[in-house]
Design a protein around this motif. Structure first.
Motif, PDB file in Angstrom:
ATOM      1  N   ALA A 166       1.114  12.254  -9.590  1.00 25.30           N
ATOM      2  CA  ALA A 166       0.459  13.549  -9.382  1.00 25.30           C
ATOM      3  C   ALA A 166       1.473  14.683  -9.504  1.00 25.30           C
ATOM      4  CB  ALA A 166      -0.215  13.583  -8.013  1.00 25.30           C
ATOM      5  N   GLU A 167       2.669  14.486  -8.966  1.00 23.54           N
ATOM      6  CA  GLU A 167       3.706  15.510  -9.084  1.00 23.54           C
ATOM      7  C   GLU A 167       4.102  15.721 -10.545  1.00 23.54           C
ATOM      8  OE1 GLU A 167       6.724  13.965  -6.502  1.00 23.54           O
ATOM      9  OE2 GLU A 167       5.816  14.831  -4.705  1.00 23.54           O
ATOM     10  N   ALA A 176       0.833  -1.202   0.000  1.00 20.41           N
ATOM     11  CA  ALA A 176       0.000   0.000   0.000  1.00 20.41           C
ATOM     12  C   ALA A 176       0.869   1.255   0.000  1.00 20.41           C
ATOM     13  CB  ALA A 176      -0.941   0.000   1.206  1.00 20.41           C
ATOM     14  N   ALA A 177       1.951   1.235   0.771  1.00 17.84           N
ATOM     15  CA  ALA A 177       2.856   2.393   0.806  1.00 17.84           C
ATOM     16  C   ALA A 177       3.507   2.612  -0.556  1.00 17.84           C
ATOM     17  CB  ALA A 177       3.916   2.194   1.881  1.00 17.84           C
ATOM     18  N   ALA A 178       3.892   1.539  -1.223  1.00 19.97           N
ATOM     19  CA  ALA A 178       4.488   1.657  -2.556  1.00 19.97           C
ATOM     20  C   ALA A 178       3.465   2.213  -3.548  1.00 19.97           C
ATOM     21  CB  ALA A 178       5.008   0.303  -3.029  1.00 19.97           C
ATOM     22  N   PHE A 179       2.220   1.769  -3.455  1.00 23.22           N
ATOM     23  CA  PHE A 179       1.159   2.263  -4.335  1.00 23.22           C
ATOM     24  C   PHE A 179       0.933   3.760  -4.116  1.00 23.22           C
ATOM     25  CE2 PHE A 179      -3.367   3.254  -4.963  1.00 23.22           C
ATOM     26  CZ  PHE A 179      -3.464   3.024  -6.319  1.00 23.22           C
ATOM     27  N   VAL A 180       0.871   4.162  -2.855  1.00 22.82           N
ATOM     28  CA  VAL A 180       0.662   5.576  -2.533  1.00 22.82           C
ATOM     29  C   VAL A 180       1.822   6.412  -3.076  1.00 22.82           C
ATOM     30  CG1 VAL A 180       0.578   7.244  -0.623  1.00 22.82           C
ATOM     31  CG2 VAL A 180      -0.833   5.185  -0.549  1.00 22.82           C
ATOM     32  N   GLU A 181       3.031   5.919  -2.949  1.00 23.00           N
ATOM     33  CA  GLU A 181       4.196   6.646  -3.454  1.00 23.00           C
ATOM     34  C   GLU A 181       4.125   6.798  -4.974  1.00 23.00           C
ATOM     35  OE1 GLU A 181       7.461   8.947  -3.214  1.00 23.00           O
ATOM     36  OE2 GLU A 181       6.346   8.134  -1.522  1.00 23.00           O
TER      37      GLU A 181
END
Length: 74
Positions: A57-58, A46-51
């Motif tokens: 987005a950036e 999940a953390a990798a997906f969010v990153e």
């Protein structure tokens, strides 16, 4: 049918002893370790997906700023 206070206490003690026996068993610890390991793996994914989403987005924001700058200079 009603259970007396002593009967309820005896049932509680029995359940408590059974619970302690189950918790101390090697099989239970193995299952718990597997569940915790799966949870940790899910958290990492999940953390990798969010990153990844954050990076995308950036990139979109940077491209929008570049396009706006190009239009302003035209």
């Amino acid at each position: 049918m009603t259970i007396s206070k002593i009967g309820a206490f005896a049932i509680g003690v029995g359940v408590g002893v059974a619970t302690v026996a189950i918790v101390k068993s090697a099989g239970f610890k193995k299952v718990c370790a597997g569940v915790v390991g799966a949870g940790m793996k899910l958290k990492d994914e999940a953390a990798a997906f969010v990153e990844t989403v954050k990076e995308d987005a950036e990139d979109i924001v940077a491209e929008a700023k570049y396009n706006n700058a190009q239009q302003a200079n035209s």
